[in-house]
Design a protein around this motif. Structure first.
Motif: not given
Length: 351
Positions: A48-49, A51-53, A101, A104, A106
């Motif tokens: 979760r940390w 993903r979504g950069r 977000a 995703r 994220s």
């Protein structure tokens, strides 16, 4: 004689001892299950940390765009002025990025969306509050009536019913000017119309002169003798802007006319000054700073919300302005739609 008997059952000899693998098999299976469970938890949390950069980067860039808009160069296509014209609308990036977000799943992107939200609030949260107050010595209305207005008579009646002391009109035509003169004559006995600009007043006008901001008359200056004292009024329609993929945000003529109007206002000897009209730009636009730096925006000082005035069907920008010096705006608002493509803007001012 004693008989010896063999005893079986509990006294029987024990069988072979279980191997180490058999003893620990259950424990190993249980350990594997626990290991897999912990792995899912840890990897899921880490994912979760991770993903979504890209969404997080977009959120940071959106926040920087808001906070550093004045540093966006105007060298190519006047991009900086274009961004500043529609600066309040950058809020749409916040819900858009938040939806991405959440979709995703994220954590890092969700947290990053807070940055543009906070940046926007730091710029515009105060704009959303109602800063209007009662009172006021003079009320003014400014309206680009549109040179193709199908109902100038209805527009004139709507403006007259506002009860304003001063009415400044832009984009007058020879035919529409006569309509406004006829309809407004009873309530506004004093008026002047030069070129496409007109000023109607309940109080006497004098020292009227056109301002040469363009080859034809699109601005004028007049002294209004109000009950509280003389007021210098500038009514102007700055040059139009154009947006084109090849040339960008074309504002050269607009910027030049703004500079000429700013010079005239700077040289004004009267202490109380009112500048109104269609500026084809917002007060956030750096190109209008020579003018806006001298004056106080009625909408920013005493408005409720953004007061968008154009286009009338769905206003997205405040390009019609009421600016002042030496008097205090007490309220600012927009009037209902007329036959124009702009909304009329109004303000009350106190000595």
């Amino acid at each position: 004689m004693t008989t010896l008997r063999a005893h079986r059952g509990t006294d029987a000899a024990p069988g072979p001892a279980p191997s180490d693998d058999e003893e620990t098999g259950t424990d190993r299976n249980s350990g594997r299950r626990r290991s897999r469970w912990h792995s899912r938890i840890l990897n899921g949390g880490t994912g979760r940390w991770r993903r979504g950069r890209l969404i997080a980067v977009a959120a940071v860039l959106s926040a920087l765009l808001m906070l550093a808009h004045s540093r966006i160069p105007n060298a190519f296509g006047n991009v900086g002025s274009l961004v500043e014209t529609f600066l309040p609308w950058l809020w749409v990036s916040v819900p858009a990025l938040l939806v991405l977000a959440l979709a995703r799943r994220s954590a890092i992107a969700t947290v990053a969306v807070l940055l543009p939200a906070l940046a926007w609030c730091s710029l515009f949260a105060g704009t959303l509050t109602d800063k209007r107050s009662g009172g006021g010595d003079v009320t003014v209305v400014s309206h680009n009536v549109h040179d193709e207005n199908p109902d100038p008579q209805g527009t004139a009646r709507a403006l007259s019913s506002s009860g304003a002391d001063l009415i400044a009109l832009e984009e007058l035509t020879p035919s529409s000017t006569s309509v406004y003169e006829r309809v407004l004559a009873a309530a506004y006995p004093h008026h002047v119309a030069q070129g496409s600009i007109g000023l109607w007043s309940k109080y006497p006008l004098h020292d009227v002169k056109p301002l040469a901001i363009m080859p034809w008359t699109r601005a004028l200056r007049a002294t209004v003798d109000t009950p509280k004292g003389p007021l210098a009024v500038y009514a102007a329609h700055l040059a139009s802007v154009r947006a084109h993929p090849s040339t960008g945000f074309a504002t050269t003529w607009r910027d030049k006319t703004a500079g000429k109007l700013a010079a005239a206002v700077r040289a004004e000897p009267l202490p109380r000054v009112l500048v109104v009209g269609d500026f084809n730009g917002t007060t956030d636009d750096r190109a209008l700073r020579p003018l806006t730096a001298q004056l106080k925006s009625a909408q920013a000082t005493a408005g409720d919300g953004f007061g968008f005035s154009w286009p009338a069907a769905f206003p997205v920008a405040r390009i019609d302005q009421i600016l002042s010096r030496g008097v205090t705006p007490t309220a600012s608002w927009t009037l209902p739609r007329t036959g124009s493509d702009h909304l009329p803007v109004a303000a009350s001012l106190r000595w």
